[in-house]
Design a protein around this motif. Structure first.
Motif, mmCIF file in Angstrom:
data_model
loop_
_atom_site.group_PDB
_atom_site.id
_atom_site.type_symbol
_atom_site.label_atom_id
_atom_site.label_comp_id
_atom_site.label_asym_id
_atom_site.label_seq_id
_atom_site.Cartn_x
_atom_site.Cartn_y
_atom_site.Cartn_z
ATOM 1 N N GLN B 319 0.819 -1.283 0.122
ATOM 2 C CA GLN B 319 -0.176 -0.103 0.024
ATOM 3 C C GLN B 319 0.900 1.237 0.052
ATOM 4 O O GLN B 319 0.363 2.505 -0.642
ATOM 5 C CB GLN B 319 -0.888 0.029 1.220
ATOM 6 N N SER B 320 1.850 1.211 0.842
ATOM 7 C CA SER B 320 2.945 2.371 0.809
ATOM 8 C C SER B 320 3.785 2.555 -0.592
ATOM 9 O O SER B 320 4.597 3.479 -0.603
ATOM 10 C CB SER B 320 3.457 2.501 1.927
ATOM 11 N N ARG B 321 3.435 1.389 -1.405
ATOM 12 C CA ARG B 321 4.236 1.354 -2.756
ATOM 13 C C ARG B 321 6.027 0.973 -2.382
ATOM 14 O O ARG B 321 6.681 1.420 -3.424
ATOM 15 C CB ARG B 321 4.269 2.860 -3.402
ATOM 16 N N GLN B 322 6.265 0.620 -1.372
ATOM 17 C CA GLN B 322 7.578 -0.101 -1.260
ATOM 18 C C GLN B 322 7.726 -1.507 -1.953
ATOM 19 O O GLN B 322 8.833 -1.742 -2.042
ATOM 20 C CB GLN B 322 8.074 -0.272 0.378
ATOM 21 N N LEU B 323 6.591 -1.950 -2.223
ATOM 22 C CA LEU B 323 6.793 -3.222 -2.609
ATOM 23 C C LEU B 323 5.506 -3.603 -3.623
ATOM 24 O O LEU B 323 4.413 -3.084 -3.391
ATOM 25 C CB LEU B 323 6.551 -4.226 -1.553
ATOM 26 N N ASP B 324 5.962 -4.265 -4.650
ATOM 27 C CA ASP B 324 4.565 -4.432 -5.678
ATOM 28 C C ASP B 324 4.078 -5.689 -5.372
ATOM 29 O O ASP B 324 5.028 -6.647 -4.869
ATOM 30 C CB ASP B 324 5.257 -4.245 -7.274
ATOM 31 N N PRO B 325 2.738 -5.950 -5.755
ATOM 32 C CA PRO B 325 2.242 -7.228 -5.587
ATOM 33 C C PRO B 325 3.080 -8.394 -6.291
ATOM 34 O O PRO B 325 3.234 -9.517 -5.253
ATOM 35 C CB PRO B 325 0.834 -7.240 -6.080
ATOM 36 N N GLN B 326 3.628 -8.668 -7.270
ATOM 37 C CA GLN B 326 4.146 -9.655 -7.799
ATOM 38 C C GLN B 326 5.479 -9.941 -6.910
ATOM 39 O O GLN B 326 5.817 -11.123 -6.711
ATOM 40 C CB GLN B 326 4.764 -9.498 -9.295
ATOM 41 N N SER B 327 6.452 -8.928 -6.725
ATOM 42 C CA SER B 327 7.296 -9.039 -6.087
ATOM 43 C C SER B 327 7.014 -9.474 -4.466
ATOM 44 O O SER B 327 8.098 -10.330 -4.094
ATOM 45 C CB SER B 327 8.581 -7.910 -5.611
ATOM 46 N N ALA B 328 6.171 -9.136 -3.991
ATOM 47 C CA ALA B 328 5.474 -9.725 -2.637
ATOM 48 C C ALA B 328 5.314 -11.354 -2.732
ATOM 49 O O ALA B 328 5.686 -12.183 -1.940
ATOM 50 C CB ALA B 328 4.320 -9.043 -2.322
ATOM 51 N N VAL B 329 4.767 -11.635 -3.948
ATOM 52 C CA VAL B 329 4.490 -13.071 -4.108
ATOM 53 C C VAL B 329 5.813 -13.762 -4.167
ATOM 54 O O VAL B 329 5.852 -14.925 -3.443
ATOM 55 C CB VAL B 329 3.560 -13.255 -5.416
ATOM 56 N N ASN B 330 6.704 -13.383 -4.864
ATOM 57 C CA ASN B 330 7.931 -13.836 -5.100
ATOM 58 C C ASN B 330 8.524 -14.064 -3.709
ATOM 59 O O ASN B 330 9.159 -15.165 -3.452
ATOM 60 C CB ASN B 330 8.682 -13.073 -5.920
ATOM 61 N N ALA B 331 8.507 -13.097 -2.969
ATOM 62 C CA ALA B 331 9.130 -13.081 -1.612
ATOM 63 C C ALA B 331 8.532 -14.177 -0.718
ATOM 64 O O ALA B 331 9.334 -14.755 0.034
ATOM 65 C CB ALA B 331 9.194 -11.767 -1.240
ATOM 66 N N ILE B 332 7.216 -14.139 -0.718
ATOM 67 C CA ILE B 332 6.522 -14.971 0.091
ATOM 68 C C ILE B 332 7.103 -16.358 -0.276
ATOM 69 O O ILE B 332 7.213 -17.387 0.629
ATOM 70 C CB ILE B 332 5.115 -14.769 0.100
ATOM 71 N N LEU B 333 7.055 -16.825 -1.302
ATOM 72 C CA LEU B 333 7.144 -17.992 -1.891
ATOM 73 C C LEU B 333 8.540 -18.400 -1.749
ATOM 74 O O LEU B 333 8.944 -19.553 -1.395
ATOM 75 C CB LEU B 333 7.031 -18.339 -3.585
ATOM 76 N N THR B 334 9.605 -17.601 -1.796
ATOM 77 C CA THR B 334 11.045 -17.802 -1.556
ATOM 78 C C THR B 334 11.140 -17.946 0.031
ATOM 79 O O THR B 334 11.969 -18.822 0.300
ATOM 80 C CB THR B 334 11.987 -16.530 -2.199
#
Lengths: 341, 341
Positions: B319-334
């Motif tokens: 929401q604060s634009r520090q992270l985009d949704p797809q990178s978030a998904v990648n980070a969670i899966l990693t």
């Protein structure tokens, strides 16, 4: 890649067109660019437009675009056709619009259709909105064909949702379908010069007030999916005012009622912002998006790392009653032992 | 547990009632029993009944149950209410039925409502069907309230799907909604003594023949989800006959037209079996079910192993634009490194 990013941020139509094609094709090079663009998004106001075929959605979007252009506002249009890449509906819509809007560099129009993957269209539409948002388009109109579940999913990405009806289509009943009234922030009775328009308007008003009380509190029904948060209704506390969707009559083909519609959209935007609902609703949209992307990423990774033969064999075993579905799921997850641990 | 399994297989009503409660509550002890029962399933014919509120679905299910009972057939009834556990619609339906069917040990009635989890109702309904199937019920009637996407999903578990209409409800248009005509194997115009019944019947027939050619080939639209198989239409090869959904008029409250409806269902069953479509359609149902269960199991495991705080933080960053949704998904899966590897 960096060139592409700055070209988009500078509003280059060529760069926007190219990136939208990558997004629509789910091309891998789009991902890095979308990540870099993301910090520059969140400025546009997204207007979802849905309703049954024959209500004149395309003409309405066309007229709305012209009205916003008259205000000097940059307008992006995304025509989404979840039904099929072959119907040509979206393409036809573009052609009609082109006559009026072509040559105006303040308007960008793009059609999006499914390329097979279920749920993929909601994702690519979100990404396409972000491209136009980052490129500086202030208003983004997202028009969907039809009114099924996929349209509802897509429309949930919008800030203001218009549900379009038309007289003589059995409207009162039509509106009930697929919970469509419940997603409306503004109701539009288009083709208002047709017989029965007044009846349609009053039927919709009645449904809003009596038959479908849910329409007045529709936001309560949206739950965040990751945190299982129940979001408040379309008001931030119990004493705050409630947004009641107005019913606006238009004749999109000659611009009748379009100013009133633009006003109604602005009123909704002001309401959302004055009530502090924008932050809350954005958080909810993000939560839903993240949940959907995770679900999709997980199953895709599973499918990619599992040979098709294996699934075919499991399905055969289930069908011959050697294996039950839940044990099959457990076996598949165990064979990917450290799947989630 | 073994006692429970044999009690079910012997058709003990008490055991069935208890297991259905566990299934409906998604209680863990149901899983083992369902696994043991699974080899004993696949004998019942499942009839899905859907349509808008006010069409008299409950009375129709009631009359159908009585007709099958007169043939000496054991009948299970599952009334599914996806809208809310609080509407009481399903419970009311049960009460009406109870008057006619209570005391008959050849009928078993159970209401099912959502307990929050999205997609959970389709899964628990499938399991409930298996319980009744293993307990020896020959015909299982699955009635849904409303006609949204969840109802369509539930109805896809049936072997024969009835779509119920009634005159005077704006039927012609109503039928269009949510692709409901496309899922019909048999169309029922109930309350056929009301004015407009003939008009409704001919409107439906016209839609079947002209407006909705898809209704005639609806099975083409069902794809397997794991193998991405495109299943043939409701015929096994190009020269095979096509099933055209018949339109049957009934007055459920006095049993009028029920024999014709029972015949139409039998014709559909004979057609499916004679064409060798039953094996094909079952494979498709299994494929869809396995896909859904895998998707659900994967996301559930992820949610269970991830603290809520973590998601809340990721959502804040997006929401604060520090992270985009797809990178978030990648980070969670990693962070779940060996998630699927």
């Amino acid at each position: 890649m960096d060139d592409m990013v700055s070209a988009i941020l500078n509003g280059s139509r060529r760069a926007v067109a190219r990136l939208l094609t990558w997004v629509s094709d789910e091309a891998p090079q789009a991902t890095t660019i979308l990540t870099q663009l993301y910090p520059h998004t969140g400025k546009a106001w997204v207007i979802g437009v849905t309703g049954a075929p024959g209500t004149g959605k395309s003409s309405l979007v066309n007229s709305l675009a012209k009205a916003y252009r008259a205000q000097g506002v940059l307008v992006g249009i995304i025509a989404v056709d979840p039904t099929s890449p072959f119907t040509g509906g979206a393409i036809l819509g573009d052609r009609i619009r082109m006559r009026d809007l072509s040559g105006d560099s303040g308007v960008f129009i793009r059609s999006m259709a499914t390329r097979g993957s279920l749920g993929g269209l909601a994702r690519t539409t979100r990404d396409a909105i972000r491209v136009l948002d980052a490129a500086g388009f202030d208003i983004i109109l997202v028009e969907t064909v039809g009114a099924g579940q996929s349209e509802v999913d897509i429309v949930r990405t919008a800030h203001t949702t218009l549900v379009v009806e038309a007289p003589g289509l059995g409207d009162e009943v039509q509106a009930i379908k697929a919970g469509i009234l419940e997603i409306a922030d503004v109701l539009v009775v288009n083709k208002a010069d047709r017989p029965g328009a007044t009846k349609t308007v009053s039927a919709l008003r009645m449904m809003l007030e009596i038959g479908h009380p849910s329409a007045r509190t529709h936001m309560t029904q949206h739950h965040g999916q990751l945190l299982q948060t129940e979001y408040p209704a379309n008001r931030i506390h119990d004493d705050a005012p409630i947004w009641i969707p107005p019913v606006i009559q238009t004749i999109a083909t000659d611009g009748n009622g379009i100013d009133e519609l633009v006003n109604a959209i602005q009123n909704h935007r002001d309401f959302i912002q004055a009530q502090g609902l924008d932050t809350l609703l954005e958080r909810q949209r993000i939560e839903i998006e993240l949940h959907e992307r995770l679900r999709e990423a997980l199953i895709q990774r599973l499918l990619q790392t599992t040979p098709n033969d294996y699934f075919a064999q499991v399905i055969r075993q289930i069908q011959s009653r050697q294996l039950d579905p839940q044990s099959a799921v457990n076996a598949i997850l165990t064979s990917h032992a450290d799947l989630i641990s």
